[in-house]
Design a protein around this motif. Structure first.
Motif, PDB file in Angstrom:
ATOM      1  N   ALA A  36      41.450  36.795  41.907  1.00  0.00           N
ATOM      2  CA  ALA A  36      40.168  37.402  42.273  1.00  0.00           C
ATOM      3  C   ALA A  36      39.714  38.528  41.348  1.00  0.00           C
ATOM      4  O   ALA A  36      38.672  39.130  41.588  1.00  0.00           O
ATOM      5  CB  ALA A  36      40.238  37.920  43.714  1.00  0.00           C
ATOM      6  N   SER A  37      40.444  38.800  40.279  1.00  0.00           N
ATOM      7  CA  SER A  37      40.092  39.932  39.413  1.00  0.00           C
ATOM      8  C   SER A  37      38.645  39.923  38.908  1.00  0.00           C
ATOM      9  O   SER A  37      38.054  40.987  38.774  1.00  0.00           O
ATOM     10  CB  SER A  37      41.076  40.061  38.254  1.00  0.00           C
ATOM     11  N   PRO A  38      38.008  38.767  38.650  1.00  0.00           N
ATOM     12  CA  PRO A  38      36.615  38.820  38.196  1.00  0.00           C
ATOM     13  C   PRO A  38      35.610  39.191  39.297  1.00  0.00           C
ATOM     14  O   PRO A  38      34.444  39.442  39.005  1.00  0.00           O
ATOM     15  CB  PRO A  38      36.318  37.408  37.700  1.00  0.00           C
ATOM     16  N   SER A  39      36.039  39.205  40.544  1.00  0.00           N
ATOM     17  CA  SER A  39      35.110  39.433  41.650  1.00  0.00           C
ATOM     18  C   SER A  39      35.531  40.612  42.526  1.00  0.00           C
ATOM     19  O   SER A  39      36.462  40.494  43.329  1.00  0.00           O
ATOM     20  CB  SER A  39      35.006  38.183  42.527  1.00  0.00           C
ATOM     21  N   PRO A  40      34.818  41.738  42.409  1.00  0.00           N
ATOM     22  CA  PRO A  40      35.109  42.860  43.306  1.00  0.00           C
ATOM     23  C   PRO A  40      34.969  42.480  44.790  1.00  0.00           C
ATOM     24  O   PRO A  40      35.731  42.961  45.618  1.00  0.00           O
ATOM     25  CB  PRO A  40      34.068  43.906  42.900  1.00  0.00           C
ATOM     26  N   LEU A  41      34.022  41.593  45.102  1.00  0.00           N
ATOM     27  CA  LEU A  41      33.858  41.156  46.499  1.00  0.00           C
ATOM     28  C   LEU A  41      35.095  40.387  46.955  1.00  0.00           C
ATOM     29  O   LEU A  41      35.644  40.654  48.028  1.00  0.00           O
ATOM     30  CB  LEU A  41      32.601  40.295  46.654  1.00  0.00           C
ATOM     31  N   ALA A  42      35.550  39.439  46.168  1.00  0.00           N
ATOM     32  CA  ALA A  42      36.734  38.659  46.549  1.00  0.00           C
ATOM     33  C   ALA A  42      37.965  39.555  46.663  1.00  0.00           C
ATOM     34  O   ALA A  42      38.756  39.406  47.599  1.00  0.00           O
ATOM     35  CB  ALA A  42      36.972  37.534  45.551  1.00  0.00           C
ATOM     36  N   LYS A  43      38.118  40.505  45.735  1.00  0.00           N
ATOM     37  CA  LYS A  43      39.261  41.427  45.814  1.00  0.00           C
ATOM     38  C   LYS A  43      39.228  42.198  47.127  1.00  0.00           C
ATOM     39  O   LYS A  43      40.257  42.376  47.780  1.00  0.00           O
ATOM     40  CB  LYS A  43      39.242  42.400  44.630  1.00  0.00           C
ATOM     41  N   ARG A  44      38.045  42.659  47.529  1.00  0.00           N
ATOM     42  CA  ARG A  44      37.895  43.402  48.785  1.00  0.00           C
ATOM     43  C   ARG A  44      38.258  42.511  49.979  1.00  0.00           C
ATOM     44  O   ARG A  44      38.900  42.949  50.927  1.00  0.00           O
ATOM     45  CB  ARG A  44      36.461  43.901  48.901  1.00  0.00           C
ATOM     46  N   LEU A  45      37.845  41.249  49.938  1.00  0.00           N
ATOM     47  CA  LEU A  45      38.114  40.339  51.055  1.00  0.00           C
ATOM     48  C   LEU A  45      39.605  40.012  51.171  1.00  0.00           C
ATOM     49  O   LEU A  45      40.116  39.832  52.275  1.00  0.00           O
ATOM     50  CB  LEU A  45      37.273  39.068  50.919  1.00  0.00           C
ATOM     51  N   PHE A  46      40.310  39.955  50.054  1.00  0.00           N
ATOM     52  CA  PHE A  46      41.749  39.684  50.108  1.00  0.00           C
ATOM     53  C   PHE A  46      42.533  40.852  50.701  1.00  0.00           C
ATOM     54  O   PHE A  46      43.694  40.696  51.068  1.00  0.00           O
ATOM     55  CB  PHE A  46      42.305  39.304  48.737  1.00  0.00           C
ATOM     56  N   LEU A  47      41.909  42.008  50.825  1.00  0.00           N
ATOM     57  CA  LEU A  47      42.566  43.148  51.475  1.00  0.00           C
ATOM     58  C   LEU A  47      42.621  42.975  52.996  1.00  0.00           C
ATOM     59  O   LEU A  47      43.386  43.645  53.670  1.00  0.00           O
ATOM     60  CB  LEU A  47      41.843  44.453  51.128  1.00  0.00           C
TER      61      LEU A  47
END
Length: 188
Positions: A36-47
């Motif tokens: 998910a590194s290219p997507s700040p939104l995806a990184k947030r959702l994986f939290l």
């Protein structure tokens, strides 16, 4: 911000519609936080505890959860993460790092006429229908009469994806392109 949710054919996935564009061009699928590194939104959702997949579509986000987690307890956290992200003003996807399934449908000078027909049918008829269920299908290859496809978003791991492949996509491709004998999924 009002976010609607929709069930998908896959009980482990839920489709979130923020009422705003998510991806202006193409789609993105992440199966873990490292991807998910290219997507700040995806990184947030994986939290959010229990999230194991994030699919970004044109105007929706499909979240896949672990089997032993319940949507009733996860949904508020996912909604909160989406609202927080949109309110932050952060980008959804870093376009410099963007690689998505749309690339697999671009015309290639090495493509045979059959492959061009397969790509055209998948891109114009199959992908829009699958997107309604919160997923995507990505063309991989055509070899010895077999079309190989990647399943993404709600389609990945969906109990009805085999039926979709065999009864829907395979039958349609065989109808229009007699050289197609079978459609098979492949893991990403």
């Amino acid at each position: 911000m009002f976010i609607q949710t929709e069930q998908t054919p896959n009980p482990q996935t839920l489709k979130f519609l923020p009422g705003k564009p998510v991806m202006n061009d193409g789609t993105a699928f992440f199966q873990n936080s490292d991807e998910a590194s290219p997507s700040p939104l995806a990184k947030r959702l994986f939290l959010v505890e229990g999230v194991v997949g994030v699919f970004l579509g044109s105007d929706f986000i499909t979240i896949t959860k672990k089997e032993d987690f319940e949507w009733q307890t996860m949904k508020p956290s996912v909604l909160g993460a989406i609202v927080d992200h949109f309110n932050s003003g952060e980008e959804i996807y870093n376009l410099k790092e963007k690689k998505d399934g749309k690339e697999s449908f671009k015309e290639d000078s090495n493509d045979s006429d059959i492959v061009k027909q397969i790509k055209e049918l998948l891109d114009t008829r199959v992908r829009p229908a699958v997107a309604m269920d919160g997923g995507d299908i990505i063309y991989d290859s055509f070899q010895d009469g077999v079309v190989y496809l990647h399943m993404q978003g709600a389609c990945s791991g969906c109990p009805s994806s085999t039926a979709t492949l065999k009864m829907g996509i395979e039958n349609m491709l065989k109808h229009y392109i007699p050289e197609v004998q079978e459609v098979r999924p492949i893991d990403a």
